[in-house]
Design a protein around this motif. Structure first.
Motif, PDB file in Angstrom:
ATOM      1  N   LYS A   1       3.118  -1.263   4.334  1.00  0.00           N
ATOM      2  CA  LYS A   1       2.786   0.153   4.187  1.00  0.00           C
ATOM      3  C   LYS A   1       4.039   0.907   3.746  1.00  0.00           C
ATOM      4  O   LYS A   1       5.017   0.978   4.498  1.00  0.00           O
TER       5      LYS A   1
ATOM      6  N   GLU B   1      -0.084   4.625   0.784  1.00  0.00           N
ATOM      7  CA  GLU B   1      -1.280   5.187   1.396  1.00  0.00           C
ATOM      8  C   GLU B   1      -0.960   6.395   2.259  1.00  0.00           C
ATOM      9  O   GLU B   1       0.147   6.565   2.749  1.00  0.00           O
TER      10      GLU B   1
ATOM     11  N   GLN C   1      -3.543   2.273  -3.465  1.00  0.00           N
ATOM     12  CA  GLN C   1      -2.944   3.597  -3.435  1.00  0.00           C
ATOM     13  C   GLN C   1      -4.029   4.658  -3.398  1.00  0.00           C
ATOM     14  O   GLN C   1      -5.072   4.521  -4.007  1.00  0.00           O
ATOM     15  N   ASN C   2      -3.780   5.728  -2.646  1.00  0.00           N
ATOM     16  CA  ASN C   2      -4.686   6.882  -2.647  1.00  0.00           C
ATOM     17  C   ASN C   2      -3.897   8.177  -2.755  1.00  0.00           C
ATOM     18  O   ASN C   2      -4.225   9.192  -2.135  1.00  0.00           O
TER      19      ASN C   2
ATOM     20  N   ALA D   1      -7.387   4.979   2.393  1.00  0.00           N
ATOM     21  CA  ALA D   1      -6.618   3.771   2.054  1.00  0.00           C
ATOM     22  C   ALA D   1      -6.052   3.089   3.300  1.00  0.00           C
ATOM     23  O   ALA D   1      -6.099   1.859   3.397  1.00  0.00           O
TER      24      ALA D   1
ATOM     25  N   SER E   1       0.812  -1.214   0.000  1.00  0.00           N
ATOM     26  CA  SER E   1       0.000   0.000   0.000  1.00  0.00           C
ATOM     27  C   SER E   1       0.843   1.260   0.000  1.00  0.00           C
ATOM     28  O   SER E   1       1.737   1.438   0.830  1.00  0.00           O
TER      29      SER E   1
END
Length: 392
Positions: free
Chosen positions: A34, A13, A93-94, A18, A11
């Motif tokens: 992460k 994020e 992903q954001n 997210a 991720s």
């Protein structure tokens, strides 16, 4: 066993949407890696310091994860991300619009080497369209999706205190990732997914769009009352407490009038003959009901509502909710053991006799970088070189 044993989530994020999505996947047993900016990390780490120096947001959304510091503006960092994606089942992903493409870690970049990857984009408005280049945060989205104008008292609008738009996107993101895993299990195919805060919140607008489409009706702010039903909601009692009840049917209305209020005459009033008429005449009915309720104590009305079988409850402060008898019965408050001390948390609310849920504390920034790179085959010397080159 965990439902997502052997599933790895990578991720990129930030914030809440997210991170909350991947935390839920981590709750279900996925290994969540992460990826964070070196020396900075996720912005949610810095909003306060109430949890032994860590932020309350970080404690909320970052349990059950590994933290890797990785500089994606460095080619070596991008290469490592691709290696990690090659071992992953899901990428989430954001980032702001266009960021992952500029960094070379978008879906089309990753699928070149990992064809069956599931790639989830969580964004405000989506990756195309007239608003696609806009950044979106919860407060902004509450305004854009109509929540603020309909929430609050008649004299002032208000935001919803919870990060409801982020929570919405996280929930739909989790659902979509699980659906994609199920689809891949059946077909062997990966895919790209898009979850938007805007679309998610529109899907939660409930009956209000129908009230507009069919009745040209925009929701007015009505405070603690209900837009569709009345009487409904918290009513202040004589001892300065509230009794919160819901009249959902004509049977409930009859019981309220006859058993609870002992005012059967209200049933003969044409203005209150059915729910639609009661709503039309709420400016008369609601003050009347409020004045009745204000004459007696909370316990008096609680006993009568219970006797009538009308749904009711108290209006609790947060501390009362956390100490609520049902909170204790459902064992919803658990503790994570950390080096600094116990960290209480609200457990995943899904109850199952077969499923287990993970409960590992949130990671310090970059604490798993060496272990994750070591698992990829990097030697201690190579890892130290990456550190000196500001890649990690």
């Amino acid at each position: 066993m965990f439902a997502l044993d052997d599933i790895t989530v990578l991720s990129l994020e930030n914030g809440i949407s997210a991170p909350l999505c991947t935390r839920m996947l981590g709750d279900f047993g996925a290994e969540v890696i992460k990826v964070e900016r070196p020396d900075v990390g996720d912005v949610n780490r810095h909003w306060d310091s109430v949890v032994y120096g860590d932020s309350s947001a970080h404690a909320w959304v970052d349990r059950n994860k590994l933290s890797v510091e990785l500089n994606l503006k460095n080619e070596s960092g991008t290469a490592i991300f691709h290696e990690l994606a090659g071992e992953a089942d899901i990428v989430v992903q954001n980032s702001s619009p266009g960021v992952v493409e500029r960094l070379g870690v978008g879906y089309e970049d990753i699928r070149q080497t990992t064809e069956d990857i599931i790639y989830l984009n969580i964004s405000g408005y989506g990756r195309d369209g007239p608003y696609s280049d806009r950044k979106a945060y919860d407060m902004v989205m509450q305004g854009e999706t109509g929540l603020i104008p309909m929430n609050g008292s008649p004299d002032a609008p208000a935001k919803i205190p919870l990060s409801v738009c982020d929570i919405n996107a996280a929930t739909y993101g989790t659902i979509s990732a699980l659906l994609a895993l199920f689809h891949r299990e059946r077909t062997g195919e990966g895919q790209e997914l898009d979850v938007t805060m805007f679309g998610g919140m529109l899907s939660w607008l409930g009956y209000f769009p129908h009230k507009y489409w069919h009745n040209d009706e925009l929701p007015e702010r009505i405070g603690m009352r209900h837009h569709l039903l009345t009487p409904y909601g918290p009513h202040e009692t004589a001892d300065d407490q509230y009794v919160n009840y819901a009249i959902l049917s004509e049977a409930h209305w009859e019981l309220l009038c006859e058993v609870v209020l002992e005012r059967p005459d209200l049933l003969e009033d044409d203005r209150f003959a059915d729910n639609e008429r009661r709503v039309e005449n709420r400016d008369v009915l609601e003050p009347m009901i409020e004045s009745f309720i204000a004459e007696e104590s909370r316990d008096y009305w609680a006993e009568r509502l219970t006797e009538a079988g009308i749904p009711w409850g108290d209006v609790n402060q947060l501390d009362e909710v956390l100490d609520h008898p049902q909170t204790e019965h459902l064992e919803l408050v658990k503790e994570l053991e950390t080096e600094d001390g116990p960290v209480p948390y609200i457990d995943n609310p899904i109850a199952s006799d077969s499923l287990e849920f993970a409960a590992e504390p949130m990671p310090d920034l970059g604490e798993d970088t060496d272990d994750v790179l070591g698992a990829l085959g990097y030697s201690e010397k190579e890892i130290e070189l990456l550190r000196t080159e500001d890649v990690i």
